[in-house]
Design a protein around this motif. Structure first.
Motif: not given
Length: 256
Positions: A29-58
């Motif tokens: 939601a924050l990426l869609a709202a125009g934020y640059r986002c740092a995603l923190l969490g234990r699992r690298a693969a899960a964070l990559a999945e979140t980014i892949a779901l965004s329309a603004h992965p860059q």
């Protein structure tokens, strides 16, 4: 002289526990709202999945880290600051439930693991964000802690989780007091029964204070994400100190 306005950089948000559940929903939601986002969490693969779901992965940066370890948190924040240059908003969300068991059957390992993530991790992340918010130009920012309905009324047999979430309320109050003269707004969102993997058992039945087991309603995660984005977008002169968002028919008021 040109009257064109200088481009405004997109604000920077940090979301912990961004690999699943509420953290993933808020990050998207924050990426869609125009934020640059740092995603923190234990699992690298899960964070990559979140980014892949965004329309603004860059505009997203994945930073795998064990948030229960102060050194790992410091290293992750150093990387995100080197990448984005500042922090405008921290959603302190990462957490674990720890299961349900009477206190006599609650192991030291369960207690330690819940406190390490839910409380210690929130403190470590808030401290790193705080230091950056004081140092950046312009200074200031916003921190939103993810509390819980259990920050006010515990579920039966959840001593570690309830204690950790009550402690988050103390952390929120202490930081809100300290931050109000520094341009740092600190608040807390208490969520009840958002539909995530953590709440998957609720429609099938949860232990109640009277000893019965009853199904509980859940709500769509997007309503939580919308609330977080609304708070993130507030001017720094405004602070949502505490807000509760919950499934309307869940047992909370009058629980027990």
């Amino acid at each position: 002289m040109s009257t064109d306005k200088m481009p405004v950089k997109m604000p920077v948000a940090v979301i912990t526990g961004a690999g699943s559940g509420i953290g993933r929903g808020v990050a998207l939601a924050l990426l869609a709202a125009g934020y640059r986002c740092a995603l923190l969490g234990r699992r690298a693969a899960a964070l990559a999945e979140t980014i892949a779901l965004s329309a603004h992965p860059q505009n997203a940066l994945a930073l795998p880290a064990d948030l229960s370890q102060a050194e790992a948190v410091s290293a992750a924040f150093a990387k995100l600051i080197a990448h984005f240059g500042r922090i405008d908003f921290l959603f302190n969300n990462a957490g674990t439930f720890g299961g349900q068991a009477p206190i006599a059957e609650t192991s030291t390992e369960t207690w330690d693991s819940v406190i390490a993530i839910n409380l210690n991790g929130a403190f470590y992340c808030a401290r790193e964000a705080w230091r950056q918010m004081l140092a950046q130009d312009p200074p200031g920012g916003r921190i939103l802690n993810n509390g819980s309905i259990s920050a006010h009324v515990p579920r039966p047999h959840t001593v570690a989780y309830a204690a950790s979430k009550h402690a988050i309320t103390g952390l929120t109050k202490a930081l809100a007091l300290e931050g109000r003269s520094l341009g740092i707004a600190v608040g807390q969102i208490d969520i009840g029964n958002a539909a995530t993997d953590m709440t998957a058992d609720m429609p099938r039945g949860m232990l109640q204070a009277d000893g019965s087991t009853r199904a509980e309603p859940v709500m769509d995660l997007r309503h939580v994400a919308d609330a977080v984005v609304m708070i993130a977008n507030q001017p720094i002169a405004v602070n949502t100190l505490f807000v509760t968002i919950m499934a309307t028919a869940m047992p909370y008021i009058g629980r027990g």
